[in-house]
Design a protein around this motif. Sequence first.
Motif, PDB file in Angstrom:
ATOM      1  N   GLY A  83      30.172  45.604 -54.756  1.00 47.66           N
ATOM      2  CA  GLY A  83      29.973  46.009 -56.131  1.00 47.66           C
ATOM      3  C   GLY A  83      29.503  44.899 -57.037  1.00 47.66           C
ATOM      4  O   GLY A  83      29.728  44.943 -58.233  1.00 47.66           O
ATOM      5  N   ASN A  86      26.357  46.203 -59.775  1.00 47.19           N
ATOM      6  CA  ASN A  86      26.502  47.534 -60.344  1.00 47.19           C
ATOM      7  C   ASN A  86      25.833  47.646 -61.706  1.00 47.19           C
ATOM      8  O   ASN A  86      25.876  48.697 -62.334  1.00 47.19           O
ATOM      9  N   ILE A  90      25.065  51.074 -64.205  1.00 52.20           N
ATOM     10  CA  ILE A  90      25.790  51.170 -65.476  1.00 52.20           C
ATOM     11  C   ILE A  90      24.811  51.195 -66.646  1.00 52.20           C
ATOM     12  O   ILE A  90      24.961  51.986 -67.583  1.00 52.20           O
ATOM     13  N   ALA A 127      22.655  51.229 -54.475  1.00 55.42           N
ATOM     14  CA  ALA A 127      23.848  51.854 -53.903  1.00 55.42           C
ATOM     15  C   ALA A 127      23.551  52.406 -52.514  1.00 55.42           C
ATOM     16  O   ALA A 127      24.399  52.351 -51.617  1.00 55.42           O
ATOM     17  N   SER A 133      28.201  49.768 -55.645  1.00 57.87           N
ATOM     18  CA  SER A 133      29.207  50.772 -55.272  1.00 57.87           C
ATOM     19  C   SER A 133      29.344  51.875 -56.314  1.00 57.87           C
ATOM     20  O   SER A 133      30.405  52.467 -56.431  1.00 57.87           O
ATOM     21  N   ASN A 134      28.273  52.141 -57.078  1.00 54.17           N
ATOM     22  CA  ASN A 134      28.370  53.159 -58.126  1.00 54.17           C
ATOM     23  C   ASN A 134      27.180  54.122 -58.113  1.00 54.17           C
ATOM     24  O   ASN A 134      26.458  54.217 -59.101  1.00 54.17           O
ATOM     25  N   GLN A 137      27.340  56.774 -61.095  1.00 58.57           N
ATOM     26  CA  GLN A 137      26.941  56.322 -62.424  1.00 58.57           C
ATOM     27  C   GLN A 137      25.428  56.236 -62.526  1.00 58.57           C
ATOM     28  O   GLN A 137      24.852  56.565 -63.571  1.00 58.57           O
TER      29      GLN A 137
END
Length: 163
Positions: A83, A86, A90, A127, A133-134, A137
């Motif tokens: 992660g 990320n 985001i 990802a 790891s998102n 999102q």
Amino acid sequence: MNGGPLGSFPPPHPGTAAAGGPPVHPVNPFAPPGPGGTVPPPPLAPHGPGQIPYGYPGGYGYPSQPHYGGGAPGPYGWPGGAGDSNGMGIAGMVLGIVSAVGFCMWPLAVVLGILGITFGAVGRGKARRGEASNPGQALAGIICGSVGIVLAIGLGVLLIVQP
């Protein structure tokens, strides 16, 4: 039954301070033992004293830690490297949400929606490759950016075509 001022309480036991006898001193459980008494040693853990509980990082403390993050296992067995990137997902989600909520500022909402879709797609690719790891999102950034663009274009057309 006692008809006195205390109602139905029994009379005090003889020998207590309430009955006029000598005062009773309760035994203090924290007082040191009397003459000839010894204090037993404290109990030991099943695996002996000084064992580190499971889940605490061993060898990654302040004095021996050569670096502060990025690959070293964190507390409770979480890897520090997962992660790390990320930010694109985001950023895509935030820009998409701002675009969808602020569609009334339609020129700005179109630009923010395009940026939200772009950052969301890049974050989704990271990802998919395992660098982030998102993925949810990032997908939210793509969806909200698309909704923001559609709403902003619809409002712009409505304002321009209106007689």
